[in-house]
Design a protein around this motif. Structure first.
Motif, PDB file in Angstrom:
ATOM      1  N   TYR A  72      18.954  -8.285  11.759  1.00  0.00           N
ATOM      2  CA  TYR A  72      20.331  -8.489  12.219  1.00  0.00           C
ATOM      3  C   TYR A  72      21.172  -7.263  11.871  1.00  0.00           C
ATOM      4  N   GLN A  73      22.230  -7.051  12.637  1.00  0.00           N
ATOM      5  CA  GLN A  73      23.179  -5.991  12.304  1.00  0.00           C
ATOM      6  C   GLN A  73      23.930  -6.392  11.045  1.00  0.00           C
ATOM      7  N   ARG A  74      24.349  -5.424  10.278  1.00  0.00           N
ATOM      8  CA  ARG A  74      25.062  -5.731   9.034  1.00  0.00           C
ATOM      9  C   ARG A  74      26.325  -6.556   9.301  1.00  0.00           C
ATOM     10  N   SER A  75      26.978  -6.297  10.425  1.00  0.00           N
ATOM     11  CA  SER A  75      28.202  -7.036  10.765  1.00  0.00           C
ATOM     12  C   SER A  75      27.930  -8.514  11.045  1.00  0.00           C
ATOM     13  N   GLN A  76      26.685  -8.876  11.329  1.00  0.00           N
ATOM     14  CA  GLN A  76      26.317 -10.265  11.600  1.00  0.00           C
ATOM     15  C   GLN A  76      25.973 -11.028  10.320  1.00  0.00           C
ATOM     16  N   LEU A  77      25.930 -10.346   9.208  1.00  0.00           N
ATOM     17  CA  LEU A  77      25.484 -10.938   7.944  1.00  0.00           C
ATOM     18  C   LEU A  77      26.657 -11.265   7.038  1.00  0.00           C
ATOM     19  N   PRO A  78      26.457 -12.198   6.111  1.00  0.00           N
ATOM     20  CA  PRO A  78      27.488 -12.432   5.101  1.00  0.00           C
ATOM     21  C   PRO A  78      27.641 -11.182   4.229  1.00  0.00           C
ATOM     22  N   PRO A  79      28.710 -11.103   3.450  1.00  0.00           N
ATOM     23  CA  PRO A  79      28.879  -9.935   2.578  1.00  0.00           C
ATOM     24  C   PRO A  79      27.685  -9.770   1.635  1.00  0.00           C
ATOM     25  N   LEU A  80      27.292  -8.530   1.441  1.00  0.00           N
ATOM     26  CA  LEU A  80      26.185  -8.224   0.537  1.00  0.00           C
ATOM     27  C   LEU A  80      26.724  -7.983  -0.866  1.00  0.00           C
ATOM     28  N   PRO A  81      25.913  -8.260  -1.880  1.00  0.00           N
ATOM     29  CA  PRO A  81      26.363  -8.011  -3.255  1.00  0.00           C
ATOM     30  C   PRO A  81      26.735  -6.537  -3.451  1.00  0.00           C
ATOM     31  N   PRO A  82      27.714  -6.261  -4.311  1.00  0.00           N
ATOM     32  CA  PRO A  82      28.120  -4.874  -4.562  1.00  0.00           C
ATOM     33  C   PRO A  82      26.936  -4.015  -5.010  1.00  0.00           C
ATOM     34  N   GLY A  83      26.906  -2.787  -4.509  1.00  0.00           N
ATOM     35  CA  GLY A  83      25.862  -1.850  -4.911  1.00  0.00           C
ATOM     36  C   GLY A  83      24.537  -2.025  -4.202  1.00  0.00           C
ATOM     37  N   THR A  84      24.476  -2.970  -3.273  1.00  0.00           N
ATOM     38  CA  THR A  84      23.237  -3.232  -2.537  1.00  0.00           C
ATOM     39  C   THR A  84      23.098  -2.249  -1.385  1.00  0.00           C
ATOM     40  N   ARG A  85      21.911  -1.698  -1.242  1.00  0.00           N
ATOM     41  CA  ARG A  85      21.614  -0.816  -0.117  1.00  0.00           C
ATOM     42  C   ARG A  85      21.077  -1.666   1.025  1.00  0.00           C
ATOM     43  N   PHE A  86      21.493  -1.380   2.267  1.00  0.00           N
ATOM     44  CA  PHE A  86      21.050  -2.143   3.433  1.00  0.00           C
ATOM     45  C   PHE A  86      20.179  -1.275   4.326  1.00  0.00           C
ATOM     46  N   LEU A  87      19.062  -1.849   4.797  1.00  0.00           N
ATOM     47  CA  LEU A  87      18.203  -1.191   5.777  1.00  0.00           C
ATOM     48  C   LEU A  87      18.053  -2.095   6.988  1.00  0.00           C
ATOM     49  N   SER A  88      18.208  -1.515   8.179  1.00  0.00           N
ATOM     50  CA  SER A  88      17.976  -2.266   9.412  1.00  0.00           C
ATOM     51  C   SER A  88      16.481  -2.294   9.692  1.00  0.00           C
ATOM     52  N   LYS A  89      15.996  -3.487  10.074  1.00  0.00           N
ATOM     53  CA  LYS A  89      14.593  -3.608  10.457  1.00  0.00           C
ATOM     54  C   LYS A  89      14.482  -3.415  11.961  1.00  0.00           C
ATOM     55  N   PRO A  90      13.451  -2.798  12.446  1.00  0.00           N
ATOM     56  CA  PRO A  90      12.356  -2.235  11.666  1.00  0.00           C
ATOM     57  C   PRO A  90      12.762  -0.901  11.045  1.00  0.00           C
ATOM     58  N   TYR A  91      12.263  -0.651   9.857  1.00  0.00           N
ATOM     59  CA  TYR A  91      12.532   0.622   9.202  1.00  0.00           C
ATOM     60  C   TYR A  91      11.217   1.350   8.966  1.00  0.00           C
ATOM     61  N   ARG A  92      11.324   2.635   8.770  1.00  0.00           N
ATOM     62  CA  ARG A  92      10.140   3.448   8.490  1.00  0.00           C
ATOM     63  C   ARG A  92       9.925   3.501   6.977  1.00  0.00           C
ATOM     64  N   ILE A  93       8.695   3.709   6.591  1.00  0.00           N
ATOM     65  CA  ILE A  93       8.374   3.779   5.169  1.00  0.00           C
ATOM     66  C   ILE A  93       9.212   4.858   4.487  1.00  0.00           C
ATOM     67  N   ARG A  94       9.385   5.994   5.149  1.00  0.00           N
ATOM     68  CA  ARG A  94      10.165   7.088   4.563  1.00  0.00           C
ATOM     69  C   ARG A  94      11.604   6.650   4.318  1.00  0.00           C
ATOM     70  N   GLN A  95      12.177   5.849   5.224  1.00  0.00           N
ATOM     71  CA  GLN A  95      13.543   5.357   5.030  1.00  0.00           C
ATOM     72  C   GLN A  95      13.633   4.486   3.771  1.00  0.00           C
ATOM     73  N   LEU A  96      12.626   3.665   3.558  1.00  0.00           N
ATOM     74  CA  LEU A  96      12.626   2.811   2.373  1.00  0.00           C
ATOM     75  C   LEU A  96      12.478   3.646   1.110  1.00  0.00           C
ATOM     76  N   ILE A  97      11.573   4.592   1.124  1.00  0.00           N
ATOM     77  CA  ILE A  97      11.377   5.459  -0.053  1.00  0.00           C
ATOM     78  C   ILE A  97      12.674   6.209  -0.358  1.00  0.00           C
ATOM     79  N   GLU A 136       0.827  -1.211   0.000  1.00  0.00           N
ATOM     80  CA  GLU A 136       0.000   0.000   0.000  1.00  0.00           C
ATOM     81  C   GLU A 136       0.858   1.257   0.000  1.00  0.00           C
ATOM     82  N   ALA A 137       1.898   1.284   0.824  1.00  0.00           N
ATOM     83  CA  ALA A 137       2.754   2.476   0.917  1.00  0.00           C
ATOM     84  C   ALA A 137       3.494   2.743  -0.389  1.00  0.00           C
ATOM     85  N   LEU A 138       4.061   1.711  -0.994  1.00  0.00           N
ATOM     86  CA  LEU A 138       4.800   1.888  -2.249  1.00  0.00           C
ATOM     87  C   LEU A 138       3.853   2.234  -3.393  1.00  0.00           C
ATOM     88  N   SER A 139       2.685   1.616  -3.413  1.00  0.00           N
ATOM     89  CA  SER A 139       1.692   1.939  -4.440  1.00  0.00           C
ATOM     90  C   SER A 139       1.269   3.400  -4.329  1.00  0.00           C
TER      91      SER A 139
END
Length: 115
Positions: A84-109, A19-22
């Motif tokens: 999870y914190q980014r440091s707890q995760l395997p390496p992310l693909p290059p150019g990938t944006r990371f968001l910590s959950k929970p995130y706000r809709i505005r942060q995603l936009i 709904e928010a993205l739409s």
């Protein structure tokens, strides 16, 4: 027009973000897990963005989805989210944006617009 693939195993969050993205003018395709996301990526729709939770059931993670998305649809912009914190995760693909959950809709936009 921006086509977004939103991948999330939590039904309430999927509905809310659809709904928010739409409302922001995005055309949104939903996937309940990584397997559904890979099917969508192999379909006829070209996505401008893929937003995915990293930890999902059924053996296909958000990182798997991101890697496949980059191969199947070059130029797609990817946002991965996790409680999870980014440091707890395997390496992310290059150019990938990371968001910590929970995130706000505005942060995603903002993340979608920054990519």
């Amino acid at each position: 027009m921006s086509n977004v693939l939103f991948v999330e195993d939590e039904a309430d969050l999927r509905t809310l973000m659809f709904e928010a993205l739409s409302d922001q003018g995005y055309t949104v395709t939903l996937a309940r897990n990584g397997r559904e996301a890979l099917l969508a990526l192999g379909g006829e729709v070209t996505f401008s963005h893929v937003i995915s939770d990293i930890s999902m059931p059924e053996g296909v993670t958000g990182i798997d989805v991101a890697n496949q998305a980059a191969q199947m649809q070059p130029g797609v912009r990817i946002v991965l989210a996790s409680g999870y914190q980014r440091s707890q995760l395997p390496p992310l693909p290059p150019g990938t944006r990371f968001l910590s959950k929970p995130y706000r809709i505005r942060q995603l936009i903002n993340a979608l617009q920054d990519l």
